[in-house]
Enzyme design. Structure first.
Site, PDB file in Angstrom:
ATOM      1  N   TRP A   1       0.869  -1.183   0.000  1.00 14.62           N
ATOM      2  CA  TRP A   1       0.000   0.000   0.000  1.00 14.62           C
ATOM      3  C   TRP A   1       0.897   1.220   0.000  1.00 14.62           C
ATOM      4  O   TRP A   1       1.902   1.255   0.709  1.00 14.62           O
ATOM      5  CB  TRP A   1      -0.902   0.051   1.240  1.00 14.62           C
ATOM      6  CG  TRP A   1      -1.569   1.387   1.333  1.00 14.62           C
ATOM      7  CD1 TRP A   1      -2.643   1.802   0.590  1.00 14.62           C
ATOM      8  CD2 TRP A   1      -1.161   2.503   2.128  1.00 14.62           C
ATOM      9  NE1 TRP A   1      -2.931   3.113   0.895  1.00 14.62           N
ATOM     10  CE2 TRP A   1      -2.046   3.563   1.830  1.00 14.62           C
ATOM     11  CE3 TRP A   1      -0.142   2.715   3.060  1.00 14.62           C
ATOM     12  CZ2 TRP A   1      -1.927   4.823   2.430  1.00 14.62           C
ATOM     13  CZ3 TRP A   1      -0.023   3.967   3.654  1.00 14.62           C
ATOM     14  CH2 TRP A   1      -0.916   5.004   3.352  1.00 14.62           C
TER      15      TRP A   1
ATOM     16  N   GLU B   1      -3.038  -2.830  -2.552  1.00 12.94           N
ATOM     17  CA  GLU B   1      -4.199  -2.286  -1.834  1.00 12.94           C
ATOM     18  C   GLU B   1      -4.523  -0.870  -2.293  1.00 12.94           C
ATOM     19  O   GLU B   1      -3.714   0.039  -2.170  1.00 12.94           O
ATOM     20  CB  GLU B   1      -3.889  -2.279  -0.327  1.00 12.94           C
ATOM     21  CG  GLU B   1      -4.983  -1.667   0.519  1.00 12.94           C
ATOM     22  CD  GLU B   1      -4.625  -1.621   2.003  1.00 12.94           C
ATOM     23  OE1 GLU B   1      -3.463  -1.923   2.359  1.00 12.94           O
ATOM     24  OE2 GLU B   1      -5.509  -1.264   2.809  1.00 12.94           O
TER      25      GLU B   1
ATOM     26  N   LYS C   1      -7.158   2.664  -2.471  1.00 10.23           N
ATOM     27  CA  LYS C   1      -7.780   3.539  -1.483  1.00 10.23           C
ATOM     28  C   LYS C   1      -8.496   4.652  -2.221  1.00 10.23           C
ATOM     29  O   LYS C   1      -8.111   5.016  -3.338  1.00 10.23           O
ATOM     30  CB  LYS C   1      -6.668   4.100  -0.589  1.00 10.23           C
ATOM     31  CG  LYS C   1      -7.143   4.766   0.664  1.00 10.23           C
ATOM     32  CD  LYS C   1      -5.969   4.985   1.626  1.00 10.23           C
ATOM     33  CE  LYS C   1      -6.467   5.677   2.885  1.00 10.23           C
ATOM     34  NZ  LYS C   1      -5.482   5.713   3.946  1.00 10.23           N
TER      35      LYS C   1
ATOM     36  N   ASP D   1      -9.680  -3.039   1.436  1.00  8.38           N
ATOM     37  CA  ASP D   1      -9.747  -2.599   2.835  1.00  8.38           C
ATOM     38  C   ASP D   1     -11.143  -2.030   3.066  1.00  8.38           C
ATOM     39  O   ASP D   1     -11.595  -1.151   2.321  1.00  8.38           O
ATOM     40  CB  ASP D   1      -8.652  -1.542   3.070  1.00  8.38           C
ATOM     41  CG  ASP D   1      -8.590  -1.054   4.508  1.00  8.38           C
ATOM     42  OD1 ASP D   1      -9.641  -0.664   5.047  1.00  8.38           O
ATOM     43  OD2 ASP D   1      -7.493  -1.042   5.093  1.00  8.38           O
TER      44      ASP D   1
ATOM     45  N   HIS E   1     -11.724   1.796   2.818  1.00 11.36           N
ATOM     46  CA  HIS E   1     -11.142   2.567   1.719  1.00 11.36           C
ATOM     47  C   HIS E   1     -12.128   2.958   0.626  1.00 11.36           C
ATOM     48  O   HIS E   1     -11.746   3.113  -0.535  1.00 11.36           O
ATOM     49  CB  HIS E   1      -9.960   1.806   1.128  1.00 11.36           C
ATOM     50  CG  HIS E   1      -8.758   1.839   2.013  1.00 11.36           C
ATOM     51  ND1 HIS E   1      -7.521   1.404   1.635  1.00 11.36           N
ATOM     52  CD2 HIS E   1      -8.617   2.301   3.280  1.00 11.36           C
ATOM     53  CE1 HIS E   1      -6.663   1.569   2.631  1.00 11.36           C
ATOM     54  NE2 HIS E   1      -7.312   2.104   3.641  1.00 11.36           N
TER      55      HIS E   1
ATOM     56  N   HIS F   1      -8.684  -6.424   4.193  1.00 17.55           N
ATOM     57  CA  HIS F   1      -8.272  -5.683   5.379  1.00 17.55           C
ATOM     58  C   HIS F   1      -9.536  -5.349   6.157  1.00 17.55           C
ATOM     59  O   HIS F   1     -10.376  -4.578   5.694  1.00 17.55           O
ATOM     60  CB  HIS F   1      -7.523  -4.399   5.002  1.00 17.55           C
ATOM     61  CG  HIS F   1      -6.055  -4.614   4.895  1.00 17.55           C
ATOM     62  ND1 HIS F   1      -5.147  -3.596   4.752  1.00 17.55           N
ATOM     63  CD2 HIS F   1      -5.328  -5.758   4.950  1.00 17.55           C
ATOM     64  CE1 HIS F   1      -3.921  -4.102   4.712  1.00 17.55           C
ATOM     65  NE2 HIS F   1      -4.006  -5.410   4.822  1.00 17.55           N
TER      66      HIS F   1
ATOM     67  N   ASP G   1     -12.067   8.846   8.877  1.00 15.69           N
ATOM     68  CA  ASP G   1     -11.070   7.843   9.258  1.00 15.69           C
ATOM     69  C   ASP G   1     -11.444   6.466   8.729  1.00 15.69           C
ATOM     70  O   ASP G   1     -12.612   6.097   8.711  1.00 15.69           O
ATOM     71  CB  ASP G   1     -10.954   7.788  10.780  1.00 15.69           C
ATOM     72  CG  ASP G   1      -9.926   6.752  11.204  1.00 15.69           C
ATOM     73  OD1 ASP G   1      -8.840   6.731  10.593  1.00 15.69           O
ATOM     74  OD2 ASP G   1     -10.204   5.956  12.105  1.00 15.69           O
TER      75      ASP G   1
ATOM     76  N   ASP H   1      -9.864   3.636   9.926  1.00 20.22           N
ATOM     77  CA  ASP H   1      -9.160   2.645  10.746  1.00 20.22           C
ATOM     78  C   ASP H   1      -9.627   2.535  12.189  1.00 20.22           C
ATOM     79  O   ASP H   1      -8.811   2.450  13.090  1.00 20.22           O
ATOM     80  CB  ASP H   1      -7.657   2.954  10.729  1.00 20.22           C
ATOM     81  CG  ASP H   1      -7.086   2.940   9.331  1.00 20.22           C
ATOM     82  OD1 ASP H   1      -6.932   1.840   8.784  1.00 20.22           O
ATOM     83  OD2 ASP H   1      -6.820   4.014   8.771  1.00 20.22           O
TER      84      ASP H   1
ATOM     85  N   ASP I   1      -6.845  -4.468  10.244  1.00 17.50           N
ATOM     86  CA  ASP I   1      -6.078  -3.252   9.938  1.00 17.50           C
ATOM     87  C   ASP I   1      -6.776  -2.036  10.542  1.00 17.50           C
ATOM     88  O   ASP I   1      -7.721  -1.510   9.971  1.00 17.50           O
ATOM     89  CB  ASP I   1      -5.932  -3.078   8.417  1.00 17.50           C
ATOM     90  CG  ASP I   1      -5.131  -1.828   8.070  1.00 17.50           C
ATOM     91  OD1 ASP I   1      -4.470  -1.273   8.965  1.00 17.50           O
ATOM     92  OD2 ASP I   1      -5.168  -1.397   6.899  1.00 17.50           O
TER      93      ASP I   1
HETATM   94  C1  RNT Z   1      -3.612   2.508   4.777  1.00 22.92           C
HETATM   95  C2  RNT Z   1      -3.793   1.070   4.481  1.00 22.92           C
HETATM   96  C3  RNT Z   1      -2.681   0.187   4.945  1.00 22.92           C
HETATM   97  C4  RNT Z   1      -2.175   0.586   6.300  1.00 22.92           C
HETATM   98  C5  RNT Z   1      -1.115  -0.325   6.841  1.00 22.92           C
HETATM   99  C6  RNT Z   1      -0.341   0.329   7.929  1.00 22.92           C
HETATM  100  O1  RNT Z   1      -4.693   3.249   4.445  1.00 22.92           O
HETATM  101  O2  RNT Z   1      -5.000   0.618   5.000  1.00 22.92           O
HETATM  102  O3  RNT Z   1      -3.062  -1.122   4.870  1.00 22.92           O
HETATM  103  O4  RNT Z   1      -3.200   0.698   7.231  1.00 22.92           O
HETATM  104  O5  RNT Z   1      -0.354  -0.816   5.829  1.00 22.92           O
HETATM  105 ZN    ZN Z   2      -5.419  -1.493   4.850  1.00 21.93          ZN
END
Ligand code: RNT
Ligand code: ZN
Length: 429
Positions: free
Chosen positions: A193, A236, A238, A269, A272, A296, A304, A306, A336
């Site tokens: 990523w 990955e 986003k 993810d 994302h 993920h 956010d 995460d 993640d």
């Molecule tokens: C970032 C991605 C990625 C990170 C990690 C730290 O937006 O989700 O996967 O969270 O690699």
């Molecule tokens: Zn991720």
């Protein structure tokens, strides 16, 4: 804090009743439990230290679109502390686990080692630790928090020297992933990523994507020390990040086509996409064409992507789709997220248990019944059963799963985590 301990005999008695309930719907709970426990979940190491890593740095660096907020005490400051925290998590969360490392978690004994010359030796402690526990390791290239990422561009940077550096980093990581996979006799998923993008109104969306494609092709070219039997590359995408609000070079569309044409893995993810966009409906679309996907598991909230994963509809829908499509064997699961405002060990356990719950609840769905009803035009009956099963005796099966896995049943883990905080985490000052 109180903890209401449930006697083991109760757990088993409640389970027998639940088992009969699910059997009446054509679902085998013993099978659901063993399938749930078998599925590997790769635990991301970076929740333990707010994505800081162990690098020796003498310059300030940009987080590269990654920002953990919060000042909760107890952050892991080195490999030993991180491994201790992860070992605690493994005692509290049921099922098969792997550990997911980033290149910035290399252990270099206080020496500054540039990312393009990292070697498997810098991960020997991690490998030995995983081998002792009989678990696999996954790996990630770190294209952020580095002076050469401060422009917000890495593999797509206009300067060839910058691109070359990051290509060398990618190749170094592929060698490390190969060594990890080989040593642990379990293929290592190497996820790529990168934060590359623009904050506002890019005049040129084309050249960075062209350059990213070329850089990745070079990074992924066959080379000495890399064996794709042990190193399985993933990319990955986003939608946006901090500092890349308007444009992300490696978008999901870009990587979807890239992964497919290069025969590598696409990573989705959960955080994302657009704020109201979820990934469950994408699985049956991508998996018509892609052999497998890396997921993920994360939870987006507003800006956010995460937050700590919870047992919510988004997560449940993902596993329902996979179970309904008999596609669990075609995905790799990795958590993640990072929250520095709460106890970090608890953040792991909450997320890991939520994933396992979502998996179990999906495997307890009377899929055959639902599909049959749908096929015969009985839409209301299908909907009604989906609703009925939601209030079925799920918790009794979950408790039995935890008992069989040898982890605390119900909320008992919370007290154990509290003691670990008191005895270990709060002593880190
Ligand atoms: C970032 C991605 C990625 C990170 C990690 C730290 O937006 O989700 O996967 O969270 O690699
Ligand atoms: Zn991720």
């Amino acid at each position: 804090m109180t903890s209401v301990r449930r006697p083991k005999a109760d757990v088993q008695r409640f389970y027998q009743k639940a088992k009969a309930y699910y059997a009446s719907l054509g679902v085998n709970t013993d099978h659901a439990i063993s399938e749930t426990l078998k599925m590997p979940l790769s635990l991301h190491c970076w929740q333990a230290d707010d994505v800081r890593g162990f690098e020796v740095r003498d310059v300030t660096v940009d987080g590269g679109g990654i920002l953990a907020t919060g000042q909760y005490p107890g952050r892991a400051r080195n490999g030993d502390e991180m491994r201790a925290d992860l070992a605690m998590v493994l005692r509290l969360a049921p099922g098969t686990h792997r550990i997911n490392l980033h290149a910035i978690y290399a252990e270099t004994d206080g020496r500054k080692v540039e990312r393009d010359v990292l070697t498997p030796a810098h991960f020997s402690r991690w490998i030995a630790w995983a081998r002792e526990r009989g678990i696999g390791i996954d790996f990630n290239t770190s294209f952020f928090a580095h002076p050469l990422a401060n422009d917000g561009l890495t593999l797509s940077h206009p300067d060839r020297k910058v691109r070359e550096f990051w290509i060398r980093h990618g190749v170094a990581c592929r060698r490390i992933a190969t060594a990890m996979g080989r040593a642990l006799k379990s293929p290592c998923i190497l996820n790529h990523w990168l934060p590359d993008g623009r904050k506002d109104s890019p005049a040129d969306r084309w050249s960075p994507r062209r350059r990213l494609m070329d850089s990745l092709d070079r990074l992924l070219a066959p080379c000495e020390g890399v064996n794709t039997r042990w190193c399985r590359d993933a990319v990955e995408g986003k939608l946006f990040g901090i500092g890349s609000e308007d444009y992300v070079v490696g978008s999901t569309e870009f990587y979807g086509s890239y992964a497919l044409t290069r025969g590598i893995i696409l990573c989705l993810d959960m955080g994302h996409f657009h704020p109201t966009e979820t990934i469950h409906d994408k699985l049956s679309a991508y998996l018509q064409f892609h052999r497998s996907l890396l997921l993920h598991l994360s939870r987006p909230i507003r800006w956010d992507s995460d937050h700590v994963v919870l047992f919510n509809d988004d997560l449940r829908s993902v596993f329902q789709e996979l179970a309904r499509g008999d596609a669990l064997s075609r995905v790799m699961l990795a958590t993640d997220y990072f929250d520095a405002s709460i106890n970090r060990v608890c953040a792991y356990v909450i997320g890991a248990r939520a994933v396992r719950k979502a998996l179990l609840s999906a495997l307890l769905e009377p899929v055959d019944l639902l599909k049959r009803l749908e096929e015969h035009g009985q839409g209301a009956a299908k909907l009604a059963w989906i609703e009925e099963v939601k209030s079925g005796p799920f918790h009794a099966v979950w408790d039995e799963l935890c008992r069989r896995a040898g982890v605390p049943v119900g909320g008992d883990w919370i007290e154990q985590a509290r003691r670990y905080e008191e005895q270990v985490l709060l002593k880190r000052t």
